[in-house]
Write an enzyme that holds these catalytic residues in place. Structure first.
Site, mmCIF file in Angstrom:
data_model
loop_
_atom_site.group_PDB
_atom_site.id
_atom_site.type_symbol
_atom_site.label_atom_id
_atom_site.label_comp_id
_atom_site.label_asym_id
_atom_site.label_seq_id
_atom_site.Cartn_x
_atom_site.Cartn_y
_atom_site.Cartn_z
ATOM 1 N N SER A 137 0.854 -1.193 0.000
ATOM 2 C CA SER A 137 0.000 0.000 0.000
ATOM 3 C C SER A 137 0.882 1.232 0.000
ATOM 4 O O SER A 137 2.119 1.144 0.002
ATOM 5 C CB SER A 137 -0.909 0.003 1.235
ATOM 6 O OG SER A 137 -0.143 0.143 2.415
ATOM 7 N N LYS A 138 0.253 2.410 0.007
ATOM 8 C CA LYS A 138 0.999 3.662 -0.097
ATOM 9 C C LYS A 138 1.995 3.841 1.043
ATOM 10 O O LYS A 138 3.024 4.500 0.880
ATOM 11 C CB LYS A 138 0.022 4.841 -0.112
ATOM 12 C CG LYS A 138 -0.789 4.933 -1.395
ATOM 13 C CD LYS A 138 -1.708 6.151 -1.373
ATOM 14 C CE LYS A 138 -2.509 6.239 -2.670
ATOM 15 N NZ LYS A 138 -3.418 7.408 -2.661
ATOM 16 N N ARG A 139 1.712 3.260 2.191
ATOM 17 C CA ARG A 139 2.618 3.452 3.327
ATOM 18 C C ARG A 139 3.979 2.797 3.091
ATOM 19 O O ARG A 139 4.950 3.095 3.801
ATOM 20 C CB ARG A 139 1.997 2.901 4.606
ATOM 21 C CG ARG A 139 1.926 1.383 4.685
ATOM 22 C CD ARG A 139 1.362 0.909 6.020
ATOM 23 N NE ARG A 139 1.372 -0.514 6.146
ATOM 24 C CZ ARG A 139 0.432 -1.321 5.652
ATOM 25 N NH1 ARG A 139 -0.586 -0.801 4.985
ATOM 26 N NH2 ARG A 139 0.506 -2.635 5.808
ATOM 27 N N HIS A 140 4.067 1.893 2.116
ATOM 28 C CA HIS A 140 5.331 1.217 1.844
ATOM 29 C C HIS A 140 6.239 2.019 0.919
ATOM 30 O O HIS A 140 7.324 1.573 0.581
ATOM 31 C CB HIS A 140 5.068 -0.170 1.228
ATOM 32 C CG HIS A 140 4.415 -1.120 2.173
ATOM 33 N ND1 HIS A 140 3.101 -1.499 2.057
ATOM 34 C CD2 HIS A 140 4.898 -1.759 3.273
ATOM 35 C CE1 HIS A 140 2.793 -2.343 3.029
ATOM 36 N NE2 HIS A 140 3.863 -2.511 3.790
ATOM 37 N N GLY A 141 5.796 3.176 0.483
ATOM 38 C CA GLY A 141 6.648 3.988 -0.389
ATOM 39 C C GLY A 141 6.118 4.017 -1.809
ATOM 40 O O GLY A 141 4.923 3.937 -2.052
#
Length: 502
Positions: free
Chosen positions: A271-275
């Site tokens: 997801s977006k939190r992974h970069g």
């Protein structure tokens, strides 16, 4: 919706176990040209998972001298945008994944999709359903209360064609089998079985006559001649419904290969939190296409212990049998190392173009003389950098305007004593032929005569020439800048303290 128990027919091949993958229609199709497709929805950028799916389809078709088609599934008119379509096309072009024939836009084929629904009606394999939204919601409430699967109960399935509600526009539903199993013979997941008693009569045409995703996908795949469907395993349950349309029409079953989804380094769904997720982000972060293709290939596919697999070799080796069944974890450090490897192999002219593009994003235009200077410096620059962003940063001294902006670390080096050293170096280098070898010899001779360690001469020189405390080899820097520019930069720092070299 609860689709019942999904069962896989063979064990994992990990830990020494043996797994036999199903052949699907291999024998029936062995004389056919293989056709794969990538079919993204233009509701956002081309994300890394989609890029991997596109790569696997492209490699498989190229390996077998087949056809790789591109279809834009733009039936969601509210969320589909031209900007997203352009982002997808640009992302594929940057990756070097060229497609065959014209791009197919699904929305433009709605009439053809509806024609197939009418054929199923004519065969008695589909029917009109006049249930209102209120009736359907009441049905679902009763199923929830009874702790039953939420699915259409077939109330209009066997009604005579004469039973109509004149003021209710009907939907068209497929008449799905109610007993037995629907089996997806998958090249990655094995035989995946779905109980038909939990697969309901899903909608083919909405009440306004527009086709649903399930129908459109099947019709497009058939009309495009797609023989192999390689996509994410989040589509596995869709495959069961799509098979029912395929079977009802008497069309050949494609070979399926459903890929496990990607996870972040923490093991959670990506997801977006992974970069970085969009391919355009990786491009802007300075990765090169060859490295990106190699990296995406190794996210779920293997060839022994090989890690560095150039594209030509990947085409030669790629198969469906070596796609793993477990989710793959992204590893940005591995991507960075691969990128550094491919950058060192890349032609200097190509890297110079990449640096120019990186600088252009910051509003910097590289002139022809500066590009020539960059090409001269490139052999030394690319040995250290792992991305084009790093390469552009390390090359920034080439494009700096006098007097240079000195960063904090370099300012600490440029003490009054260091500036006096620079004054002497300026005079020594002015009398020297301008080659890497002669510049190094002159600097060493000056340091020895002045009773200095070489570092006490080289460090101020580096700070004056680049405005930083780190750089490529200092003698390479001197040579690449050229006599006039290098001596001018040294003089700028010497005259700060009122010294005036000749």
């Amino acid at each position: 919706m609860n689709l019942g128990t999904v069962r896989h027919a063979f064990p994992s091949a990990r830990h020494g176990q043996t797994a036999t993958r199903p052949l699907g229609h291999k024998h029936a199709r062995q004389n056919m040209k293989i056709v794969t497709r990538f079919a993204p929805s233009p509701t956002g950028f081309l994300h890394i998972g989609g890029a991997r799916t596109a790569l696997f389809n492209w490699l498989y078709s190229r390996r077998h001298a087949g056809v790789f088609r591109l279809r834009i599934e733009d039936t969601d008119r509210q969320r589909s945008t031209n900007e997203a379509i352009e982002a997808i096309l640009d992302g594929l072009k940057w990756l070097g994944l060229d497609w065959d024939d014209e791009v197919v836009y699904q929305f433009s084929r709605a009439q053809r999709h509806a024609e197939v629904a009418q054929q199923l009606l004519a065969k008695g394999l589909a029917y009109h359903c006049y249930a209102t939204p209120e009736e359907l919601e009441e049905m679902r409430e009763k199923q929830r209360a009874a702790n039953l699967p939420i699915r259409y109960d077939g109330r209009w399935r066997d009604s005579p064609a004469t039973d109509r509600r004149p003021n209710v526009p009907p939907v068209v539903r497929i008449k799905a089998p109610r007993s037995g199993e629907t089996i997806i013979r998958d090249q990655v997941q094995g035989d995946v079985r779905f109980s038909n008693d939990v697969l309901d009569d899903f909608v083919l045409l909405r009440s306004d006559g527009t086709p649903t995703y399930m129908l459109s996908v099947v019709v497009d795949d058939y009309d495009m001649g797609v023989t192999h469907i390689i996509r994410g395993d989040d589509h596995l349950t869709n495959a069961a419904r799509q098979r029912q349309i395929i079977d009802a029409m008497g069309w050949p079953e494609p070979v399926y290969a459903h890929l496990p989804l990607l996870h972040g380094e923490d093991g959670q769904k990506l997801s977006k939190r992974h970069g970085a997720l969009g391919i355009h982000e990786y491009q802007h972060l300075g990765y090169v296409p060859e490295a990106m293709r190699n990296y995406l290939l190794r996210l779920g596919w293997s060839h022994g212990d090989d890690e560095i697999i150039p594209t030509a070799q990947a085409i030669s080796w790629f198969n469906l049998e070596h796609i793993g069944r477990s989710p793959s974890r992204v590893d940005f450090k591995k991507l960075e190392n691969l990128n550094g490897h491919y950058m060192r192999l890349e032609r200097d002219e190509v890297l110079a173009d990449g640096v120019g593009a990186q600088l252009a994003r910051g509003g910097v235009t590289v002139s022809a003389p500066e590009r020539a200077r960059l090409l001269l410096a490139m052999p030394g620059l690319k040995e250290r950098a792992k991305t084009l962003v790093e390469l552009a940063a390390s090359a920034s001294y080439l494009f700096a305007r006098r007097p240079l902006t000195i960063d904090a670390a370099a300012a600490k080096i440029l003490t009054p004593e260091a500036r006096k050293v620079l004054g002497g170096l300026h005079d020594a280098l002015s009398a020297t032929a301008w080659t890497v070898e002669t510049l190094e010899a002159a600097t060493k001779a000056f340091a020895e005569k002045a009773g200095l360690k070489l570092g006490l001469a080289a460090q101020p020189l580096r700070a004056a020439l680049t405005g930083k405390s780190t750089s490529p080899g200092i003698f390479d820097v001197l040579f690449v800048l050229g006599r006039e520019e290098a001596l001018g930069r040294i003089k700028d720092q010497v005259t700060v303290d009122g010294l005036n070299p000749q």
